[in-house]
Design a protein around this motif. Structure first.
Motif, PDB file in Angstrom:
ATOM      1  N   ILE A   6       0.818  -1.208   0.000  1.00  0.00           N
ATOM      2  CA  ILE A   6       0.000   0.000   0.000  1.00  0.00           C
ATOM      3  C   ILE A   6       0.856   1.264   0.000  1.00  0.00           C
ATOM      4  O   ILE A   6       1.976   1.281   0.502  1.00  0.00           O
ATOM      5  N   SER A   7       0.301   2.315  -0.584  1.00  0.00           N
ATOM      6  CA  SER A   7       0.885   3.645  -0.555  1.00  0.00           C
ATOM      7  C   SER A   7      -0.070   4.566   0.185  1.00  0.00           C
ATOM      8  O   SER A   7      -1.291   4.369   0.146  1.00  0.00           O
ATOM      9  N   VAL A   8       0.480   5.574   0.864  1.00  0.00           N
ATOM     10  CA  VAL A   8      -0.314   6.541   1.615  1.00  0.00           C
ATOM     11  C   VAL A   8      -0.177   7.899   0.925  1.00  0.00           C
ATOM     12  O   VAL A   8       0.933   8.307   0.574  1.00  0.00           O
ATOM     13  N   ALA A   9      -1.297   8.592   0.730  1.00  0.00           N
ATOM     14  CA  ALA A   9      -1.243   9.847  -0.023  1.00  0.00           C
ATOM     15  C   ALA A   9      -2.301  10.823   0.458  1.00  0.00           C
ATOM     16  O   ALA A   9      -3.230  10.468   1.199  1.00  0.00           O
ATOM     17  N   ASN A  10      -2.144  12.061   0.017  1.00  0.00           N
ATOM     18  CA  ASN A  10      -3.135  13.114   0.224  1.00  0.00           C
ATOM     19  C   ASN A  10      -3.910  13.266  -1.084  1.00  0.00           C
ATOM     20  O   ASN A  10      -3.336  13.637  -2.102  1.00  0.00           O
ATOM     21  N   PHE A  11      -5.204  12.954  -1.053  1.00  0.00           N
ATOM     22  CA  PHE A  11      -6.050  13.054  -2.246  1.00  0.00           C
ATOM     23  C   PHE A  11      -6.683  14.443  -2.219  1.00  0.00           C
ATOM     24  O   PHE A  11      -7.709  14.670  -1.590  1.00  0.00           O
ATOM     25  N   TYR A  64     -17.668   8.386   6.533  1.00  0.00           N
ATOM     26  CA  TYR A  64     -17.857   8.033   5.133  1.00  0.00           C
ATOM     27  C   TYR A  64     -16.511   7.866   4.432  1.00  0.00           C
ATOM     28  O   TYR A  64     -15.596   8.683   4.588  1.00  0.00           O
ATOM     29  N   VAL A  65     -16.423   6.787   3.648  1.00  0.00           N
ATOM     30  CA  VAL A  65     -15.187   6.446   2.950  1.00  0.00           C
ATOM     31  C   VAL A  65     -15.524   6.143   1.492  1.00  0.00           C
ATOM     32  O   VAL A  65     -16.463   5.397   1.207  1.00  0.00           O
ATOM     33  N   LEU A  66     -14.767   6.743   0.577  1.00  0.00           N
ATOM     34  CA  LEU A  66     -14.925   6.475  -0.848  1.00  0.00           C
ATOM     35  C   LEU A  66     -13.987   5.333  -1.234  1.00  0.00           C
ATOM     36  O   LEU A  66     -12.782   5.401  -0.978  1.00  0.00           O
ATOM     37  N   ASN A 109     -10.975  13.638   5.843  1.00  0.00           N
ATOM     38  CA  ASN A 109      -9.737  14.428   5.710  1.00  0.00           C
ATOM     39  C   ASN A 109      -9.053  14.217   4.361  1.00  0.00           C
ATOM     40  O   ASN A 109      -7.940  14.672   4.164  1.00  0.00           O
ATOM     41  N   HIS A 110      -9.699  13.512   3.438  1.00  0.00           N
ATOM     42  CA  HIS A 110      -9.223  13.144   2.096  1.00  0.00           C
ATOM     43  C   HIS A 110      -7.804  12.587   2.075  1.00  0.00           C
ATOM     44  O   HIS A 110      -7.059  12.748   1.097  1.00  0.00           O
ATOM     45  N   ARG A 111      -7.406  11.909   3.164  1.00  0.00           N
ATOM     46  CA  ARG A 111      -6.223  11.061   3.114  1.00  0.00           C
ATOM     47  C   ARG A 111      -6.637   9.733   2.464  1.00  0.00           C
ATOM     48  O   ARG A 111      -7.797   9.341   2.534  1.00  0.00           O
ATOM     49  N   MET A 112      -5.676   9.056   1.857  1.00  0.00           N
ATOM     50  CA  MET A 112      -6.041   7.823   1.179  1.00  0.00           C
ATOM     51  C   MET A 112      -4.944   6.773   1.298  1.00  0.00           C
ATOM     52  O   MET A 112      -3.775   7.081   1.543  1.00  0.00           O
ATOM     53  N   PRO A 189      -3.555  24.354  -4.634  1.00  0.00           N
ATOM     54  CA  PRO A 189      -4.699  24.695  -3.770  1.00  0.00           C
ATOM     55  C   PRO A 189      -4.977  23.598  -2.748  1.00  0.00           C
ATOM     56  O   PRO A 189      -4.934  22.416  -3.068  1.00  0.00           O
ATOM     57  N   LEU A 190      -5.253  24.009  -1.518  1.00  0.00           N
ATOM     58  CA  LEU A 190      -5.508  23.047  -0.447  1.00  0.00           C
ATOM     59  C   LEU A 190      -7.000  22.884  -0.187  1.00  0.00           C
ATOM     60  O   LEU A 190      -7.773  23.814  -0.330  1.00  0.00           O
ATOM     61  N   ASN A 191      -7.344  21.680   0.221  1.00  0.00           N
ATOM     62  CA  ASN A 191      -8.737  21.336   0.469  1.00  0.00           C
ATOM     63  C   ASN A 191      -8.956  21.157   1.966  1.00  0.00           C
ATOM     64  O   ASN A 191      -9.215  20.065   2.446  1.00  0.00           O
ATOM     65  N   GLY A 192      -8.788  22.258   2.733  1.00  0.00           N
ATOM     66  CA  GLY A 192      -9.055  22.181   4.167  1.00  0.00           C
ATOM     67  C   GLY A 192      -7.891  21.744   5.012  1.00  0.00           C
ATOM     68  O   GLY A 192      -8.067  21.337   6.159  1.00  0.00           O
ATOM     69  N   ASP A 193      -6.661  21.808   4.476  1.00  0.00           N
ATOM     70  CA  ASP A 193      -5.495  21.334   5.218  1.00  0.00           C
ATOM     71  C   ASP A 193      -4.665  22.452   5.844  1.00  0.00           C
ATOM     72  O   ASP A 193      -3.535  22.234   6.248  1.00  0.00           O
ATOM     73  N   GLY A 194      -5.206  23.655   5.900  1.00  0.00           N
ATOM     74  CA  GLY A 194      -4.412  24.801   6.334  1.00  0.00           C
ATOM     75  C   GLY A 194      -3.768  24.653   7.692  1.00  0.00           C
ATOM     76  O   GLY A 194      -2.621  25.059   7.884  1.00  0.00           O
ATOM     77  N   ASP A 195      -4.460  24.056   8.665  1.00  0.00           N
ATOM     78  CA  ASP A 195      -3.870  23.991  10.001  1.00  0.00           C
ATOM     79  C   ASP A 195      -2.996  22.761  10.214  1.00  0.00           C
ATOM     80  O   ASP A 195      -2.571  22.485  11.323  1.00  0.00           O
ATOM     81  N   ILE A 196      -2.704  22.020   9.147  1.00  0.00           N
ATOM     82  CA  ILE A 196      -1.635  21.025   9.229  1.00  0.00           C
ATOM     83  C   ILE A 196      -0.293  21.740   9.250  1.00  0.00           C
ATOM     84  O   ILE A 196       0.691  21.276   9.805  1.00  0.00           O
ATOM     85  N   ASP A 197      -0.257  22.912   8.628  1.00  0.00           N
ATOM     86  CA  ASP A 197       0.965  23.693   8.469  1.00  0.00           C
ATOM     87  C   ASP A 197       1.284  24.413   9.780  1.00  0.00           C
ATOM     88  O   ASP A 197       0.824  25.512  10.029  1.00  0.00           O
ATOM     89  N   TYR A 198       2.116  23.793  10.614  1.00  0.00           N
ATOM     90  CA  TYR A 198       2.337  24.296  11.955  1.00  0.00           C
ATOM     91  C   TYR A 198       3.022  25.665  11.999  1.00  0.00           C
ATOM     92  O   TYR A 198       2.776  26.458  12.882  1.00  0.00           O
TER      93      TYR A 198
END
Length: 318
Positions: A6-11, A64-66, A109-112, A189-198
């Motif tokens: 498996i690979s882990v990514a930000n979708f 919910y999971v796609l 969180n659109h991680r995949m 462009p970010l999809n709601g990830d702004g506060d990951i950026d410490y």
């Protein structure tokens, strides 16, 4: 037990509507899911890539999971073999094949995670190209009719599937190099990830600066960085919200480019064999044991809570 690589990514998917950038879930029911279920295929060489079994399921926590499969329909050419005497002989055999991989996208969180089923299964690179092709084609075709009818056109998709680097992979990769000649950080462009950026660095680049100049993407280049620990810290904390690319020199003076896919998180996991639905559920739960999958930003939560009604119609009915 079946082993899955498996690979882990930000979708990360954003839709550009004029000057507004809409998050994935805001267009989930009107654009994104219809595109994935459109039946469009992508051809590359002698292979055809298509999506199957695209559905929404709920995990044990009720989130919910796609989920779905990407299939590579191809033909295997066998041009030589060994006979019963161990002699090399020419052949001209052709066998149809359809290896597949499974994708699991956590909509909160659109991680995949992306699981390759066997040798020859589509890679996450093929998945990225196929998703972009299908959604772009869906928007392009529908916008022709909408424009002719004088109706509002569908927003333009900006799709980035970015692997999430790990400290271990970075340390293992960079300890072999003599010098980092360049570190390029690509942002989008970010999809709601702004506060990951410490430290706020990436947010200012991906949001404020980019929107001020009206650009969909950009990059910064750091030349000859010498603080390896600092490089590792910056790239690790980016959590897939920027895409790093290294140009390096090895001790033997050879140079190469290290792309993000080479340092992103990959794992071998064991999944108890069963039918497709059972294996999918086990894969979803295994994914939630991975640290980089579990973090949900405040903005992620807000977008998710406000758009759940757009997800519910696509829940798979057993």
């Amino acid at each position: 037990m079946a082993k899955k690589r498996i690979s882990v990514a930000n979708f990360n998917v954003v839709f550009l509507d004029g000057q507004k950038e809409l998050p994935l879930l805001s267009c989930f029911d009107t654009l994104f899911m219809p595109a994935l279920k459109s039946g469009y295929v992508r051809k590359s060489g002698n292979s055809t890539f298509l999506l199957l079994n695209v559905n929404i399921v709920r995990d044990r926590q009720g989130d919910y999971v796609l989920v779905g499969n990407i299939v590579k329909k191809t033909v295997l050419d066998v041009l030589s073999d060994l006979n019963e005497l161990g002699e090399l002989v020419e052949k001209d055999d052709h066998y149809p094949s359809a290896p597949y991989s499974t994708f699991v996208i956590y909509l909160k969180n659109h991680r995949m995670i992306f699981a390759e089923n066997q040798k020859g299964s589509p890679s996450i690179k093929s998945f990225r190209a196929t998703i972009k092709y299908i959604v772009d084609k869906y928007v392009r075709i529908h916008n022709v009719g909408l424009k002719e009818a004088g109706k509002a056109e569908l927003p333009i998709p900006i799709i980035n599937v970015v692997g999430i680097p790990t400290r271990e992979n970075l340390e293992e990769t960079l300890k072999k190099v003599a010098r980092i000649n360049e570190l390029k950080l690509k942002f989008y462009p970010l999809n709601g990830d702004g506060d990951i950026d410490y430290n706020g660095l990436f947010t200012s680049l991906t949001g404020k600066l980019r929107s001020t100049v009206g650009s969909k993407s950009g990059e910064i280049v750091l030349r000859s960085p010498e603080n390896i620990n600092g490089v590792i810290k910056v790239v690790t904390e980016s959590e897939g919200i920027v895409e790093p690319v290294f140009k390096v020199t090895y001790p033997d003076k050879t140079t190469t480019t290290i792309k993000n896919d080479m340092i992103s998180e990959r794992k071998q996991i064991e999944i108890e064999s069963g039918n497709f639905s059972d294996e999918m559920n086990r894969l979803i739960e295994k994914g939630k044991e991975i640290d980089s999958i579990t973090y949900v930003s405040e903005e992620n939560s807000r977008i998710y809570e406000n758009n759940q009604a757009k997800i519910i119609p696509f829940i798979r009915v057993h």
